[in-house]
Write a protein that holds these residues in place. Structure first.
Motif, PDB file in Angstrom:
ATOM      1  N   UNK A  58     -27.719  35.542  -5.465  1.00 22.05           N
ATOM      2  CA  UNK A  58     -28.073  34.869  -6.698  1.00 22.05           C
ATOM      3  C   UNK A  58     -28.967  33.654  -6.478  1.00 22.05           C
ATOM      4  N   UNK A  59     -29.353  33.388  -5.205  1.00 24.81           N
ATOM      5  CA  UNK A  59     -30.206  32.248  -4.937  1.00 24.81           C
ATOM      6  C   UNK A  59     -29.436  30.981  -4.630  1.00 24.81           C
ATOM      7  N   UNK A  60     -28.120  31.047  -4.561  1.00 26.55           N
ATOM      8  CA  UNK A  60     -27.324  29.881  -4.185  1.00 26.55           C
ATOM      9  C   UNK A  60     -26.243  30.354  -3.224  1.00 26.55           C
ATOM     10  N   UNK A  61     -25.716  29.412  -2.459  1.00 25.72           N
ATOM     11  CA  UNK A  61     -24.597  29.746  -1.617  1.00 25.72           C
ATOM     12  C   UNK A  61     -23.336  29.808  -2.473  1.00 25.72           C
ATOM     13  N   UNK A  62     -22.550  30.862  -2.341  1.00 30.36           N
ATOM     14  CA  UNK A  62     -21.320  30.934  -3.137  1.00 30.36           C
ATOM     15  C   UNK A  62     -20.275  29.937  -2.656  1.00 30.36           C
ATOM     16  N   UNK A  63     -19.350  29.648  -3.539  1.00 28.09           N
ATOM     17  CA  UNK A  63     -18.217  28.797  -3.189  1.00 28.09           C
ATOM     18  C   UNK A  63     -17.161  29.687  -2.540  1.00 28.09           C
ATOM     19  N   UNK A  85     -11.421  26.647  11.720  1.00 30.10           N
ATOM     20  CA  UNK A  85     -12.681  26.857  12.434  1.00 30.10           C
ATOM     21  C   UNK A  85     -13.684  27.624  11.579  1.00 30.10           C
ATOM     22  N   UNK A  86     -13.206  28.616  10.827  1.00 26.18           N
ATOM     23  CA  UNK A  86     -14.109  29.370   9.957  1.00 26.18           C
ATOM     24  C   UNK A  86     -14.645  28.496   8.819  1.00 26.18           C
ATOM     25  N   UNK A  87     -13.778  27.648   8.260  1.00 21.92           N
ATOM     26  CA  UNK A  87     -14.216  26.743   7.199  1.00 21.92           C
ATOM     27  C   UNK A  87     -15.296  25.789   7.719  1.00 21.92           C
ATOM     28  N   UNK A  88     -15.087  25.280   8.906  1.00 28.70           N
ATOM     29  CA  UNK A  88     -16.072  24.383   9.518  1.00 28.70           C
ATOM     30  C   UNK A  88     -17.408  25.097   9.716  1.00 28.70           C
ATOM     31  N   UNK A  89     -17.350  26.343  10.217  1.00 32.28           N
ATOM     32  CA  UNK A  89     -18.572  27.112  10.454  1.00 32.28           C
ATOM     33  C   UNK A  89     -19.296  27.425   9.150  1.00 32.28           C
ATOM     34  N   UNK A  90     -18.542  27.748   8.099  1.00 31.07           N
ATOM     35  CA  UNK A  90     -19.172  28.066   6.811  1.00 31.07           C
ATOM     36  C   UNK A  90     -19.825  26.833   6.193  1.00 31.07           C
ATOM     37  N   UNK A  91     -19.233  25.671   6.387  1.00 28.92           N
ATOM     38  CA  UNK A  91     -19.874  24.437   5.902  1.00 28.92           C
ATOM     39  C   UNK A  91     -21.188  24.220   6.650  1.00 28.92           C
ATOM     40  N   UNK A 103     -23.886  26.134   5.162  1.00 31.24           N
ATOM     41  CA  UNK A 103     -24.361  25.709   3.854  1.00 31.24           C
ATOM     42  C   UNK A 103     -23.455  26.002   2.682  1.00 31.24           C
ATOM     43  N   UNK A 104     -22.267  26.543   2.934  1.00 38.05           N
ATOM     44  CA  UNK A 104     -21.364  26.895   1.843  1.00 38.05           C
ATOM     45  C   UNK A 104     -20.524  25.703   1.388  1.00 38.05           C
ATOM     46  N   UNK A 105     -20.127  25.756   0.115  1.00 33.74           N
ATOM     47  CA  UNK A 105     -19.095  24.857  -0.391  1.00 33.74           C
ATOM     48  C   UNK A 105     -17.758  25.545  -0.113  1.00 33.74           C
ATOM     49  N   UNK A 106     -16.871  24.864   0.600  1.00 32.02           N
ATOM     50  CA  UNK A 106     -15.670  25.518   1.118  1.00 32.02           C
ATOM     51  C   UNK A 106     -14.415  24.768   0.697  1.00 32.02           C
TER      52      UNK A 106
END
Length: 305
Positions: free
Chosen positions: A5-10, A31-37, A40-43
């Motif tokens: 959609x042109x944005x990083x999903x939450x 660790x996965x949350x850190x990597x997703x941040x 560029x994701x909102x986590x």
């Protein structure tokens, strides 16, 4: 899902939970949350408990990253909840998760598609403690746990085992498979490589998670025939169980018997997910950083297959 959609999903990262592998899941999830941040994701990090439906309804994530391990988290339960809530989630769906968590039914699927396994039976704990259900050596373990929790190895000349009180009423008893511990990660439709897991003894919980408990050699120093078979068998197991996303299939290989000594143990639909865990380590060997791997998994998320 929203990745196109042109944005990083939450993303809501599920971790912790109520199973015996809670502590491992807390580390994987963090660790996965850190990597997703980093990607560029909102986590949001969610310690999954009985209030999980209400928590997810309030957060309204675009995607759930399932970082849970063990019962409720990888046996189809939370997958069914996410299907009900219509939230795309990582890893395998309800049926594949349930099948792969049941080690005896996993073996039945393997056999049906011609994959090599050892003999095994499900028996009551009373029967196991009363006498040898299979000729020693054999292994006794819960048929629906991971991380080598509750594993007993019964050697020739030993008495029947006395199981701990927390063991379930029924357990799986399987012929002991000697040899080296090998493992293969499958990502989507690709088997990555073969890792040789080197330990001083049984690859138990401590060997898996304590510092210095094991060494990982990748790619494994095994004959090309064994490498090719491991990659082929792991992908076939992934497909036969109906898995998607990331899985890891474990093997034992008795090198004295060549290809005939290679057998499948199980397929893990939600393997450990720290940067140094086996699956991310294989992805890194193939050129994929940990944030890139987690990003791939989010983009692969689904709630309709």
């Amino acid at each position: 899902m929203a990745a196109g959609s042109g944005r990083f999903p939450r993303v809501a990262v599920l971790k912790g939970g109520m199973a015996a592998e809670r502590e491992v899941s807390l580390v994987s999830g963090h660790e996965c949350a850190k990597a997703l941040r980093e990607a560029g994701y909102e986590v949001d990090e969610v310690d999954a408990g009985p209030d999980l439906p209400a928590v997810l309804s309030a957060l309204k994530p675009d995607v759930v990253f399932n970082g849970l391990h063990g019962r409720w988290g990888e046996d189809g339960c939370v997958q069914g909840l996410l299907e009900w809530l219509r939230i795309p989630y990582t890893h395998s769906g309800v049926l594949a998760s349930s099948l792969a968590m049941d080690k005896q039914r996993t073996k039945e699927v393997y056999r049906a598609v011609g994959l090599p396994v050892v003999d095994s039976v499900v028996a009551t704990r009373e029967a196991v403690e009363a006498g040898h259900v299979l000729p020693p050596p054999y292994v006794v373990k819960p048929f629906n746990e991971g991380s080598s929790i509750g594993v007993y190895i019964v050697h020739p000349g030993s008495n029947a085992p006395r199981l701990a009180a927390e063991m379930p009423a029924e357990v799986m008893v399987e012929t002991y498979a000697p040899g080296r511990e090998l493992t293969v990660t499958v990502l989507g439709d690709r088997a990555l490589c073969v890792t040789d897991i080197i330990t001083d003894g049984w690859y138990d919980y401590d060997a898996k998670y304590k510092p210095g408990g094991s060494r990982h050699q990748l790619p494994a120093n095994v004959p090309e025939e064994i490498t090719a078979a491991c990659l082929d068998y792991a992908l076939r197991a992934h497909v036969a169980l109906g898995c998607r996303g990331l899985t890891r299939t474990d093997f034992r290989w008795d090198e004295s018997r060549g290809l005939a000594g290679l057998i499948l143990l199980e397929t893990n639909t939600q393997p450990g997910m720290t940067p140094t865990s086996l699956a991310p380590e294989q992805a890194a060997h193939c050129g994929m950083t940990f944030p890139q791997l987690c990003d791939w998994m989010v983009r692969d998320a689904s709630c309709n297959r």
